[in-house]
Design an enzyme around this catalytic site. Structure first.
Site, PDB file in Angstrom:
ATOM      1  N   HIS A  33      40.825  57.253  42.406  1.00 40.59           N
ATOM      2  CA  HIS A  33      40.699  57.150  41.021  1.00 40.59           C
ATOM      3  C   HIS A  33      38.793  56.917  41.032  1.00 40.59           C
ATOM      4  O   HIS A  33      38.535  56.227  40.283  1.00 40.59           O
ATOM      5  CB  HIS A  33      41.478  56.007  40.863  1.00 40.59           C
ATOM      6  CG  HIS A  33      43.270  56.173  41.351  1.00 40.59           C
ATOM      7  ND1 HIS A  33      43.856  56.914  40.799  1.00 40.59           N
ATOM      8  CD2 HIS A  33      43.733  55.496  42.565  1.00 40.59           C
ATOM      9  CE1 HIS A  33      45.132  56.209  41.382  1.00 40.59           C
ATOM     10  NE2 HIS A  33      44.885  56.420  42.054  1.00 40.59           N
ATOM     11  N   ALA A  36      43.692  55.428  47.593  1.00 43.86           N
ATOM     12  CA  ALA A  36      42.753  55.298  46.141  1.00 43.86           C
ATOM     13  C   ALA A  36      41.582  55.623  46.055  1.00 43.86           C
ATOM     14  O   ALA A  36      41.072  55.655  44.952  1.00 43.86           O
ATOM     15  CB  ALA A  36      42.843  53.230  46.588  1.00 43.86           C
ATOM     16  N   HIS A  44      50.240  62.620  45.692  1.00 42.28           N
ATOM     17  CA  HIS A  44      50.901  61.208  45.691  1.00 42.28           C
ATOM     18  C   HIS A  44      52.019  60.864  46.061  1.00 42.28           C
ATOM     19  O   HIS A  44      53.058  61.814  45.389  1.00 42.28           O
ATOM     20  CB  HIS A  44      50.351  60.605  44.420  1.00 42.28           C
ATOM     21  CG  HIS A  44      48.899  61.252  44.459  1.00 42.28           C
ATOM     22  ND1 HIS A  44      47.594  59.642  44.388  1.00 42.28           N
ATOM     23  CD2 HIS A  44      48.449  61.649  43.550  1.00 42.28           C
ATOM     24  CE1 HIS A  44      46.271  60.891  44.331  1.00 42.28           C
ATOM     25  NE2 HIS A  44      46.885  61.905  43.294  1.00 42.28           N
ATOM     26  N   ILE A  45      52.158  60.020  47.139  1.00 42.98           N
ATOM     27  CA  ILE A  45      53.881  59.922  47.450  1.00 42.98           C
ATOM     28  C   ILE A  45      54.373  59.414  46.504  1.00 42.98           C
ATOM     29  O   ILE A  45      55.701  59.421  46.281  1.00 42.98           O
ATOM     30  CB  ILE A  45      53.319  58.387  48.549  1.00 42.98           C
ATOM     31  CG1 ILE A  45      53.075  59.722  49.636  1.00 42.98           C
ATOM     32  CG2 ILE A  45      54.778  58.410  49.093  1.00 42.98           C
ATOM     33  CD1 ILE A  45      52.702  58.743  50.999  1.00 42.98           C
ATOM     34  N   SER A  46      54.515  58.043  45.622  1.00 43.38           N
ATOM     35  CA  SER A  46      54.635  57.220  44.306  1.00 43.38           C
ATOM     36  C   SER A  46      54.275  58.318  43.427  1.00 43.38           C
ATOM     37  O   SER A  46      53.092  58.808  42.895  1.00 43.38           O
ATOM     38  CB  SER A  46      53.987  56.574  44.379  1.00 43.38           C
ATOM     39  OG  SER A  46      52.627  56.163  43.974  1.00 43.38           O
ATOM     40  N   TYR A  79      56.017  53.449  49.296  1.00 46.33           N
ATOM     41  CA  TYR A  79      55.656  54.242  50.280  1.00 46.33           C
ATOM     42  C   TYR A  79      57.186  55.088  50.893  1.00 46.33           C
ATOM     43  O   TYR A  79      56.555  56.211  51.916  1.00 46.33           O
ATOM     44  CB  TYR A  79      54.574  54.269  50.914  1.00 46.33           C
ATOM     45  CG  TYR A  79      53.494  54.100  49.687  1.00 46.33           C
ATOM     46  CD1 TYR A  79      52.820  54.474  49.175  1.00 46.33           C
ATOM     47  CD2 TYR A  79      53.513  52.501  49.912  1.00 46.33           C
ATOM     48  CE1 TYR A  79      51.809  54.415  48.457  1.00 46.33           C
ATOM     49  CE2 TYR A  79      51.677  52.523  48.651  1.00 46.33           C
ATOM     50  CZ  TYR A  79      51.300  52.740  47.984  1.00 46.33           C
ATOM     51  OH  TYR A  79      50.253  53.095  47.325  1.00 46.33           O
ATOM     52  N   ARG A 124      45.240  54.129  38.057  1.00 49.09           N
ATOM     53  CA  ARG A 124      45.987  54.760  38.780  1.00 49.09           C
ATOM     54  C   ARG A 124      45.953  56.012  38.144  1.00 49.09           C
ATOM     55  O   ARG A 124      46.706  56.712  38.309  1.00 49.09           O
ATOM     56  CB  ARG A 124      46.927  54.292  39.496  1.00 49.09           C
ATOM     57  CG  ARG A 124      46.754  53.097  40.752  1.00 49.09           C
ATOM     58  CD  ARG A 124      47.714  53.324  42.144  1.00 49.09           C
ATOM     59  NE  ARG A 124      47.943  51.913  42.186  1.00 49.09           N
ATOM     60  CZ  ARG A 124      47.345  51.517  43.561  1.00 49.09           C
ATOM     61  NH1 ARG A 124      46.944  53.161  43.879  1.00 49.09           N
ATOM     62  NH2 ARG A 124      47.565  50.639  43.922  1.00 49.09           N
ATOM     63  N   PRO A 152      42.675  56.083  52.389  1.00 50.80           N
ATOM     64  CA  PRO A 152      42.502  54.620  53.374  1.00 50.80           C
ATOM     65  C   PRO A 152      43.940  54.195  53.066  1.00 50.80           C
ATOM     66  O   PRO A 152      44.593  54.665  52.007  1.00 50.80           O
ATOM     67  CB  PRO A 152      41.476  53.897  52.286  1.00 50.80           C
ATOM     68  CG  PRO A 152      40.551  55.284  51.756  1.00 50.80           C
ATOM     69  CD  PRO A 152      41.868  56.359  51.317  1.00 50.80           C
ATOM     70  N   ASN A 153      44.662  53.959  53.730  1.00 46.97           N
ATOM     71  CA  ASN A 153      45.270  53.114  54.292  1.00 46.97           C
ATOM     72  C   ASN A 153      47.079  53.940  54.383  1.00 46.97           C
ATOM     73  O   ASN A 153      47.563  53.116  54.754  1.00 46.97           O
ATOM     74  CB  ASN A 153      45.511  52.403  52.569  1.00 46.97           C
ATOM     75  CG  ASN A 153      44.703  51.298  52.533  1.00 46.97           C
ATOM     76  OD1 ASN A 153      44.222  50.358  53.395  1.00 46.97           O
ATOM     77  ND2 ASN A 153      44.606  51.091  52.109  1.00 46.97           N
ATOM     78  N   ARG A 187      53.229  50.060  55.576  1.00 50.97           N
ATOM     79  CA  ARG A 187      52.905  49.449  54.681  1.00 50.97           C
ATOM     80  C   ARG A 187      53.966  49.875  53.137  1.00 50.97           C
ATOM     81  O   ARG A 187      54.154  50.986  52.794  1.00 50.97           O
ATOM     82  CB  ARG A 187      51.078  50.013  54.150  1.00 50.97           C
ATOM     83  CG  ARG A 187      50.825  48.752  52.680  1.00 50.97           C
ATOM     84  CD  ARG A 187      49.587  50.109  52.810  1.00 50.97           C
ATOM     85  NE  ARG A 187      49.229  49.831  51.376  1.00 50.97           N
ATOM     86  CZ  ARG A 187      47.822  51.072  50.380  1.00 50.97           C
ATOM     87  NH1 ARG A 187      48.692  51.751  50.599  1.00 50.97           N
ATOM     88  NH2 ARG A 187      48.319  50.507  49.175  1.00 50.97           N
ATOM     89  N   GLU A 218      47.145  67.990  45.200  1.00 52.09           N
ATOM     90  CA  GLU A 218      46.616  66.727  45.212  1.00 52.09           C
ATOM     91  C   GLU A 218      48.070  66.453  45.357  1.00 52.09           C
ATOM     92  O   GLU A 218      48.987  67.155  44.527  1.00 52.09           O
ATOM     93  CB  GLU A 218      46.211  66.318  44.330  1.00 52.09           C
ATOM     94  CG  GLU A 218      45.564  64.920  43.833  1.00 52.09           C
ATOM     95  CD  GLU A 218      45.525  64.569  42.251  1.00 52.09           C
ATOM     96  OE1 GLU A 218      45.382  63.317  42.396  1.00 52.09           O
ATOM     97  OE2 GLU A 218      44.572  65.454  41.537  1.00 52.09           O
ATOM     98  N   ASP A 263      33.815  66.436  43.761  1.00 46.33           N
ATOM     99  CA  ASP A 263      32.057  67.022  44.605  1.00 46.33           C
ATOM    100  C   ASP A 263      31.833  67.836  45.959  1.00 46.33           C
ATOM    101  O   ASP A 263      31.848  69.845  45.630  1.00 46.33           O
ATOM    102  CB  ASP A 263      30.685  66.717  44.587  1.00 46.33           C
ATOM    103  CG  ASP A 263      30.545  66.463  43.131  1.00 46.33           C
ATOM    104  OD1 ASP A 263      30.749  66.802  42.617  1.00 46.33           O
ATOM    105  OD2 ASP A 263      28.893  65.493  43.191  1.00 46.33           O
ATOM    106  N   ASN A 267      45.349  63.890  50.065  1.00 48.28           N
ATOM    107  CA  ASN A 267      46.334  62.753  49.319  1.00 48.28           C
ATOM    108  C   ASN A 267      44.763  61.611  49.227  1.00 48.28           C
ATOM    109  O   ASN A 267      45.126  61.056  50.745  1.00 48.28           O
ATOM    110  CB  ASN A 267      47.435  62.612  50.032  1.00 48.28           C
ATOM    111  CG  ASN A 267      48.305  60.668  49.224  1.00 48.28           C
ATOM    112  OD1 ASN A 267      47.513  60.019  48.890  1.00 48.28           O
ATOM    113  ND2 ASN A 267      49.039  60.484  49.365  1.00 48.28           N
ATOM    114  N   ARG A 315      52.886  53.434  37.569  1.00 47.05           N
ATOM    115  CA  ARG A 315      52.147  52.778  38.294  1.00 47.05           C
ATOM    116  C   ARG A 315      50.732  51.640  37.135  1.00 47.05           C
ATOM    117  O   ARG A 315      50.655  52.308  35.954  1.00 47.05           O
ATOM    118  CB  ARG A 315      51.503  52.799  39.426  1.00 47.05           C
ATOM    119  CG  ARG A 315      52.791  53.351  40.526  1.00 47.05           C
ATOM    120  CD  ARG A 315      52.459  53.403  41.686  1.00 47.05           C
ATOM    121  NE  ARG A 315      51.607  52.303  42.139  1.00 47.05           N
ATOM    122  CZ  ARG A 315      51.826  52.019  43.808  1.00 47.05           C
ATOM    123  NH1 ARG A 315      51.107  53.375  44.295  1.00 47.05           N
ATOM    124  NH2 ARG A 315      50.435  50.970  44.198  1.00 47.05           N
TER     125      ARG A 315
END
Length: 146
Positions: free
Chosen positions: A81, A78, A101-103, A24, A112, A11-12, A19, A99, A88, A75, A108
């Site tokens: 978490h 959200a 994550h940009i940040s 990001y 997170r 998402p996003n 954004r 995995e 699964d 990635n 944070r």
């Protein structure tokens, strides 16, 4: 035929570049795809980048990857978490999973800091900006050759 790496985004991430650029950056998913495709080609691999704001769609893509992908870079945004369903699905995938994550999610908010995806991932890259995706592709290439 080259082995494919599926790069799945949650998402996003369709808003990447627009954004919260202070977190990001300004690169878009198209930029990420281009960078990853170049790295993959240099390793004799290919990439397929996908993004969805819907958890079930991501689960379906992971299921499909069982037949069409050598590895997954994910990635989940959200959903990292919250999604046992994605965990699964990843547990049913036999290839390497990285995995991304940009940040740096560990710098944070406390919520997170927990990742369900990390329970399955063969590696986690966080806080390297969008460069983390290309790093993940490089790591996948190493894992696939050993």
């Amino acid at each position: 035929m080259t082995k494919a790496i599926h790069i799945l985004n949650g998402p996003n991430l369709n808003l990447l570049g627009m954004r919260q650029p202070e977190i990001y950056g300004h690169a878009t998913l198209a930029d990420v795809e281009s960078d990853c495709a170049a790295v993959a080609a240099g390793c004799g691999l290919s990439v397929k980048l996908m993004q969805s704001n819907h958890e079930g769609q991501i689960v379906d893509w992971i299921h499909a990857a069982r037949e069409t992908a050598a590895a997954i870079v994910i990635n989940p945004g959200a959903l990292t978490h919250t999604s046992v369903a994605i965990l699964d699905a990843l547990n049913a995938f036999d290839g390497p999973v990285i995995e991304v994550h940009i940040s740096n999610i560990h710098k944070r908010e406390a919520f997170r800091h927990r990742s369900y995806v990390s329970l399955r991932a063969d590696g986690v890259i966080a806080g390297c900006g969008v460069e983390g995706y290309a790093l993940a592709v490089r790591r996948i290439a190493t894992l696939l050759t050993h």
